[in-house]
Design a protein around this motif. Structure first.
Motif, PDB file in Angstrom:
ATOM      1  N   VAL A 158       0.760  -1.378   0.032  1.00  0.00           N
ATOM      2  CA  VAL A 158      -0.032   0.078  -0.068  1.00  0.00           C
ATOM      3  C   VAL A 158       0.918   1.259  -0.043  1.00  0.00           C
ATOM      4  O   VAL A 158       1.575   1.272   0.551  1.00  0.00           O
ATOM      5  N   ASN A 200     -10.790   3.379  -8.114  1.00  0.00           N
ATOM      6  CA  ASN A 200     -11.087   2.428  -6.849  1.00  0.00           C
ATOM      7  C   ASN A 200     -10.159   3.217  -5.795  1.00  0.00           C
ATOM      8  O   ASN A 200     -10.065   2.243  -4.779  1.00  0.00           O
ATOM      9  N   ARG A 201      -9.449   4.222  -6.061  1.00  0.00           N
ATOM     10  CA  ARG A 201      -8.385   4.790  -5.067  1.00  0.00           C
ATOM     11  C   ARG A 201      -9.247   5.926  -4.536  1.00  0.00           C
ATOM     12  O   ARG A 201      -9.642   6.929  -5.241  1.00  0.00           O
ATOM     13  N   GLY A 222      -4.962  -1.839  -1.567  1.00  0.00           N
ATOM     14  CA  GLY A 222      -5.385  -0.533  -1.446  1.00  0.00           C
ATOM     15  C   GLY A 222      -6.626   0.169  -2.007  1.00  0.00           C
ATOM     16  O   GLY A 222      -6.820   1.186  -2.170  1.00  0.00           O
ATOM     17  N   GLN A 223      -7.589  -0.756  -2.308  1.00  0.00           N
ATOM     18  CA  GLN A 223      -8.901  -0.415  -3.115  1.00  0.00           C
ATOM     19  C   GLN A 223      -9.682   0.003  -1.770  1.00  0.00           C
ATOM     20  O   GLN A 223      -9.749  -0.521  -0.866  1.00  0.00           O
ATOM     21  N   PHE A 224     -10.486   0.952  -2.010  1.00  0.00           N
ATOM     22  CA  PHE A 224     -11.508   1.867  -1.135  1.00  0.00           C
ATOM     23  C   PHE A 224     -12.536   0.961  -0.852  1.00  0.00           C
ATOM     24  O   PHE A 224     -13.301   0.393  -1.827  1.00  0.00           O
ATOM     25  N   ILE A 244      -9.520   0.380   3.515  1.00  0.00           N
ATOM     26  CA  ILE A 244      -9.131  -0.061   2.272  1.00  0.00           C
ATOM     27  C   ILE A 244      -8.660  -1.557   2.503  1.00  0.00           C
ATOM     28  O   ILE A 244      -8.301  -2.115   3.432  1.00  0.00           O
ATOM     29  N   ASP A 281      -1.978   4.384  -3.649  1.00  0.00           N
ATOM     30  CA  ASP A 281      -3.452   3.790  -3.162  1.00  0.00           C
ATOM     31  C   ASP A 281      -4.391   4.670  -2.667  1.00  0.00           C
ATOM     32  O   ASP A 281      -5.608   4.702  -2.548  1.00  0.00           O
ATOM     33  N   VAL A 282      -3.601   5.780  -1.736  1.00  0.00           N
ATOM     34  CA  VAL A 282      -4.544   6.665  -1.028  1.00  0.00           C
ATOM     35  C   VAL A 282      -3.876   8.035  -1.284  1.00  0.00           C
ATOM     36  O   VAL A 282      -2.526   8.037  -1.062  1.00  0.00           O
ATOM     37  N   ILE A 329      -2.034   8.059  -8.810  1.00  0.00           N
ATOM     38  CA  ILE A 329      -2.516   6.961  -8.649  1.00  0.00           C
ATOM     39  C   ILE A 329      -2.288   6.293  -9.747  1.00  0.00           C
ATOM     40  O   ILE A 329      -2.202   4.581  -9.889  1.00  0.00           O
TER      41      ILE A 329
END
Length: 375
Positions: free
Chosen positions: A219, A282-283, A318-320, A314, A264-265, A259
């Protein structure tokens, strides 16, 4: 006599014969067979593999410059009193550290030459322990106040953070940080348009840094300090921004490129007001988390006093998954308090809906955040 005895013996033999051949004679009372044990299938609850992050914007617990009158009367000990639970329970707690941790030292000469009144932030060294006690794991030092007290201030600040085990990034001498926590490999980097920091303005160079960090991390968390400052800069313009003649970056282009490179964030700060959220690939992108805990020398009037905390979940890719905006508020006399009117979350909801027609997110009035695809 013998005949009588013989008859008695014969009669007993007949009774014995009948008893032995009677199927019901001498049979024990009928009982129910013992019940077979019932096998109960126990299904273990799956382990919670989600990562919980608590992120806030600018934190500055007063300044001893030009004198100690700009320090809180309790030496900052209760600065995060009402936010401790949220910060400490997170797997990762993040904030932007505005200013230096240094007891003695002169301001950077270039700062004193500014045409406008310089705001120079110098927190006592022992204030570092307040951030540690509050639960902060990573701090950005990429901002326009990290160099307020020159090289000595920068060196002293990172020395103290190292001694406390707080991870940091964003200076040219400390551009990134990689660490492992609870089996997850994290990469952290931070950017700003200011001297002695890793440049927000050179997007191509930033993507190279992020790509390299992603190759060794599960991440990657990226902070940026960018955009104009104050109530006139709540909105994300999606173009290059300027403030007092300074280039402050195109934060939308930067966040998307970061991204694309593997971040990831994305956690933005700098405008001193909250800005919109966006879901991209999706981040999650937070374009500005405003002020959080800034004592006196930073305005907390009106919307500048809204102090959001972004709590997000997440997965390990790393996906929200989902999030929550927890609304706090600031005042110079009472400090940081929980805001039961949820003004920070309601403001971010409005900004998100206004600035991004397709933000990819649904934000409730109370600050719950869900990917729009799930609704």
């Amino acid at each position: 006599m013998k005949l009588g005895l013989t008859l008695i013996l014969l009669f007993c033999s007949i009774l014995l014969f009948v008893g032995c051949n009677n199927p019901t004679a001498h049979r024990p009372a009928k009982t129910e067979p013992a019940a077979e044990p019932v096998a109960v299938e126990t299904i273990a609850s799956p382990a919670d593999t989600a990562i919980n992050i608590a992120a806030v914007g600018d934190i500055m617990l007063g300044t001893a410059y030009p004198n100690i009158n700009n320090l809180p009367p309790d030496s900052g000990k209760n600065s995060f009193k009402y936010a401790l639970k949220d910060l400490r329970e997170a797997d990762i707690a993040f904030g932007n550290l505005e200013g230096a941790l240094i007891d003695s030292g002169a301001p950077a000469a270039m700062k004193l030459r500014f045409r406008s009144k310089p705001y120079l932030f110098k927190m006592p060294e022992h204030y570092g322990g307040i951030f540690k006690d509050a639960g902060f794991d990573i701090l950005s030092v990429a901002n326009n106040h990290s160099n307020d007290f020159g090289l000595k201030g920068r060196v002293n600040t990172v020395k103290i953070l190292d001694s406390l085990g707080i991870h940091y990034a964003g200076l040219k001498t400390s551009p990134t940080k990689a660490f492992t926590l609870n089996g997850v490999r994290y990469g952290f980097c931070a950017f700003s348009p200011n001297s002695q920091t890793v440049s927000l303005l050179d997007i191509k160079a930033a993507t190279v840094i992020i790509q390299k960090l992603k190759r060794q991390s599960d991440v990657v968390i990226v902070s940026f300090h960018g955009g104009g400052e104050g109530v006139a800069f709540e909105h994300v313009p999606c173009v290059s921004e300027f403030y007092n003649g300074e280039r402050r970056g195109n934060v939308n282009a930067f966040a998307h490129a970061a991204i694309d490179a593997g971040a990831d964030v994305i956690l933005g700060n700098g405008p001193h007001v909250s800005r919109a959220l966006e879901l991209y690939k999706n981040r999650l992108i937070a374009y500005s988390l405003g002020n959080f805990c800034t004592y006196r020398s930073v305005s907390v009037a009106g919307i500048c006093g809204l102090a959001p905390m972004l709590k997000l979940r997440i997965n390990k890719k790393g996906q929200f998954l989902r999030g929550q905006i927890v609304s706090y508020k600031q005042s110079h006399d009472k400090g940081l308090l929980r805001d039961t009117l949820n003004r920070a979350s309601r403001r971010i909801k409005t900004l998100t809906e206004n600035d991004f027609e397709a933000s990819g997110l649904i934000i409730s009035e109370t600050g719950a955040i869900m990917p729009a695809a799930l609704n």
